[in-house]
Every structure is written in structure tokens, then in C-alpha cells.
Design an enzyme around this catalytic site. Sequence first.
Site, PDB file in Angstrom:
ATOM      1  N   SER A  18     -14.795-124.150   0.349  1.00  0.00           N
ATOM      2  CA  SER A  18     -15.908-123.405  -0.050  1.00  0.00           C
ATOM      3  C   SER A  18     -15.715-121.945   0.580  1.00  0.00           C
ATOM      4  CB  SER A  18     -17.189-123.558   0.377  1.00  0.00           C
ATOM      5  OG  SER A  18     -17.650-124.982  -0.148  1.00  0.00           O
ATOM      6  N   HIS A  39     -16.926-133.055  -5.400  1.00  0.00           N
ATOM      7  CA  HIS A  39     -17.554-133.666  -3.931  1.00  0.00           C
ATOM      8  C   HIS A  39     -18.474-134.690  -4.890  1.00  0.00           C
ATOM      9  CE1 HIS A  39     -17.083-129.183  -3.118  1.00  0.00           C
ATOM     10  NE2 HIS A  39     -17.041-129.721  -2.108  1.00  0.00           N
ATOM     11  N   HIS A  80     -16.632-122.176  -6.127  1.00  0.00           N
ATOM     12  CA  HIS A  80     -15.551-123.025  -6.545  1.00  0.00           C
ATOM     13  C   HIS A  80     -15.112-122.823  -7.932  1.00  0.00           C
ATOM     14  CE1 HIS A  80     -15.604-125.926  -3.081  1.00  0.00           C
ATOM     15  NE2 HIS A  80     -16.828-125.631  -2.926  1.00  0.00           N
ATOM     16  N   HIS A 129     -26.559-121.957   2.522  1.00  0.00           N
ATOM     17  CA  HIS A 129     -25.155-121.829   1.930  1.00  0.00           C
ATOM     18  C   HIS A 129     -24.706-120.390   2.012  1.00  0.00           C
ATOM     19  CE1 HIS A 129     -21.784-123.233  -0.308  1.00  0.00           C
ATOM     20  NE2 HIS A 129     -22.003-122.212  -1.480  1.00  0.00           N
ATOM     21  N   ALA A 156     -15.117-125.597   4.317  1.00  0.00           N
ATOM     22  CA  ALA A 156     -15.917-125.150   5.285  1.00  0.00           C
ATOM     23  C   ALA A 156     -16.730-126.258   6.250  1.00  0.00           C
ATOM     24  CB  ALA A 156     -16.702-124.586   4.650  1.00  0.00           C
ATOM     25  N   MET A 190     -18.980-132.110   4.073  1.00  0.00           N
ATOM     26  CA  MET A 190     -19.143-133.263   2.751  1.00  0.00           C
ATOM     27  C   MET A 190     -17.951-133.027   1.901  1.00  0.00           C
ATOM     28  SD  MET A 190     -22.680-131.059   1.698  1.00  0.00           S
ATOM     29  CE  MET A 190     -23.840-130.498   3.233  1.00  0.00           C
ATOM     30  N   SER A 191     -16.780-133.033   2.482  1.00  0.00           N
ATOM     31  CA  SER A 191     -15.616-133.258   1.637  1.00  0.00           C
ATOM     32  C   SER A 191     -14.329-133.760   2.494  1.00  0.00           C
ATOM     33  CB  SER A 191     -15.205-131.853   1.140  1.00  0.00           C
ATOM     34  OG  SER A 191     -14.691-131.003   2.082  1.00  0.00           O
ATOM     35  N   ASN A 221     -20.594-122.165  10.377  1.00  0.00           N
ATOM     36  CA  ASN A 221     -21.854-122.149  10.873  1.00  0.00           C
ATOM     37  C   ASN A 221     -21.944-123.323  11.975  1.00  0.00           C
ATOM     38  OD1 ASN A 221     -21.769-123.864   8.533  1.00  0.00           O
ATOM     39  ND2 ASN A 221     -23.464-124.726   9.729  1.00  0.00           N
ATOM     40  N   TYR A 251     -21.334-135.496  -3.895  1.00  0.00           N
ATOM     41  CA  TYR A 251     -22.779-134.989  -3.939  1.00  0.00           C
ATOM     42  C   TYR A 251     -23.080-134.322  -5.271  1.00  0.00           C
ATOM     43  CZ  TYR A 251     -21.308-130.236  -2.591  1.00  0.00           C
ATOM     44  OH  TYR A 251     -20.633-129.229  -2.457  1.00  0.00           O
ATOM     45  N   GLU A 252     -22.004-133.875  -6.005  1.00  0.00           N
ATOM     46  CA  GLU A 252     -22.243-133.269  -7.403  1.00  0.00           C
ATOM     47  C   GLU A 252     -22.634-134.433  -8.245  1.00  0.00           C
ATOM     48  OE1 GLU A 252     -19.407-130.099  -8.320  1.00  0.00           O
ATOM     49  OE2 GLU A 252     -18.519-130.980  -6.648  1.00  0.00           O
TER      50      GLU A 252
HETATM   51  N1  HPA Z   1     -22.840-129.647   7.476  1.00  0.00           N
HETATM   52  C1  HPA Z   1     -22.255-130.137   6.386  1.00  0.00           C
HETATM   53  N2  HPA Z   1     -21.406-129.229   5.524  1.00  0.00           N
HETATM   54  C2  HPA Z   1     -21.175-128.102   5.893  1.00  0.00           C
HETATM   55  C3  HPA Z   1     -21.759-127.489   6.968  1.00  0.00           C
HETATM   56  C4  HPA Z   1     -22.740-128.029   7.747  1.00  0.00           C
HETATM   57  O1  HPA Z   1     -23.249-127.522   8.743  1.00  0.00           O
HETATM   58  N3  HPA Z   1     -21.281-126.153   6.905  1.00  0.00           N
HETATM   59  C5  HPA Z   1     -20.313-126.237   5.895  1.00  0.00           C
HETATM   60  N4  HPA Z   1     -20.368-127.320   5.177  1.00  0.00           N
END
Ligand code: HPA
Length: 274
Positions: free
Chosen positions: A32, A85, A63, A249, A115, A213-214, A237, A87-88
Site C-alpha cells: 500500500s 488480500h 493498489h 487508512h 505497510a 493484513m498481507s 502508523n 479481506y477483499e
Molecule cells: N494494522 C494492520 N494492518 C496495517 C496497519 C495496522 O495498524 N497499518 C498498516 N497496515
Amino acid sequence: MENNLMKKIDEARAYLADKLGYTPEIGLILGSGLGELGEEVEDKVYISYGDIPNFPVSTVEGHKGRFVFGTLMGRKVAVMQGRFHFYEGYKMQEVVFPIWVMKALGIGKLIVTNAAGGINTGFVPGDLMIIKDHINYTNLNPLIGPNNEAFGPRFPDMSAAYSREMIQIIKDSAAALELKLQEGVYVLLTGPSYETPAEIKALRILGADAVGMSTVPEVVTANHCGMAVAGISCITNMAAGILDQPLDHNEVMETAEKVKVRFSSLIKTVVGRL
Ligand code: HPA
């Protein structure tokens, strides 16, 4: 693995091999907000996932959903701008389909990026982290189902899922560029909701430094089929509950944007040294 899946992989391989006329050697998956490195490839050939037979199509903002083939630092690369992903709504076997296709194309080395949220309180947003190991905190595995013996064993070893040699090359490259580099364990959750503060506290106790998540499905699959793999997280973050602020996001995309010059110079140097 069913013959049907092998046929699907081979159709995608044949389509790409025909367009390219050469064998790429290094695969790069850009996470991302990190896709711009793909623009630095020379002699670019863009191929949208939607044009490749049997490929799923990417939907997430940030993406692009295409391959950039070409030359980076003198090496033939296949760069994925965007990935799939769980989750998609994709099945795990769809998430990792590009890995099988890259393997079938002849790619032997893979750099996976993402990310991620920082769990380790010594991290700050903008840090880059070498993934030294992972924790799959889902009960999902892309290799569930009949095993494809041509790709690898039924019970593949994961004791060095992240190539020690590649980790050393990344460290040496960062040192040469005078870039700060963190190192840690990445934990996979399905998302798409971010974690709760209690979950982050629990994941820290389990030994995780970053959460996302990847990546893990691709790394497991690439190891199974004998590719050498490296992973780099961009800590976009701090994970939930560490700072007194909500997660969103946009923060992820803004930090990735700020990091992209450092990120690109590191990846380019690594590619040149592989
Ligand atoms: N949690 C899960 N996935 C993420 C995060 C997070 O804080 N930041 C970027 N992808």
C-alpha cells in the site's frame, strides 16, 4: 493441487512469457502506497492483472493492480503494483496465484513489501523494518488442499522463511545508504478492521513487532516452491492503543508517501546486489 489449477497457472505464464520474450529473475511485490518504485523500472511493459488469464483483480485504493516488467539496476524484474488480500474476499489460493505464476515464469527471488502497524514501541512511523520472521495469526494457509509435488513438499520447512543471505544484503544496503533499519517479527491478521488495543497488547506478548493484513500467504507459498524470499515493512502508523489517536487508512497512505524515496533507494540497492 488440482490439474485445473496447474492449467490456470500455465495459461497465465504462457500469456506473460509470450508478451515478454525473456525470463525475469526477481519478483517484487509493492505494498500500500509503495507502488511508485515501479515507475523507475526501465523498458517498462505494463500488464494489468485483469488482462492476464485467470488472474484475480485488485480493488483497494492505492493498489494499481498491474505488473511492471522491465529492468531495475540492470536486473530483469517483475514488479507487482498491488496485490490481493484475503479481506477483499479472495480465496487464499487466489491471493497467492501470482506467486505460482512468477515461479512458473522462472523467478527465483522475491522481495515482498507492505505497510504495517508498529507494535514495538521502539518504532516510529516512517521506519523501515526487515521482516526476520512471521506469525500467522489466522488459521488460513494457502497450501491447504492437494499438494503440488512439482512445486514443493507437503510439509514445507518454514524455519528460515526469510532468506538469511537476503537479510544480510538488505542490512548491508541500508548501511551503505546510511538508512535506519529496524528488524522484527510481522504478524498477519485477516483484517479488514484494525486491531483493538487489547489485541495489540496480546500480540506484543506473543513476540510481534509489526502487524498487517498481507505478505504471509505469499511468503509461505514462495518458500514452498523454492524461492528465496525477503520482506520489508514500512511502519506507517503505531498500532492501536499505543498513541491516543484513532487509526485510519489515510495515515497509512500519507506515511508511505513520505517514506517512498528512502524505500525506493533501499530496494533498488538491494536489487542491484542480489
Ligand atoms: N494494522 C494492520 N494492518 C496495517 C496497519 C495496522 O495498524 N497499518 C498498516 N497496515
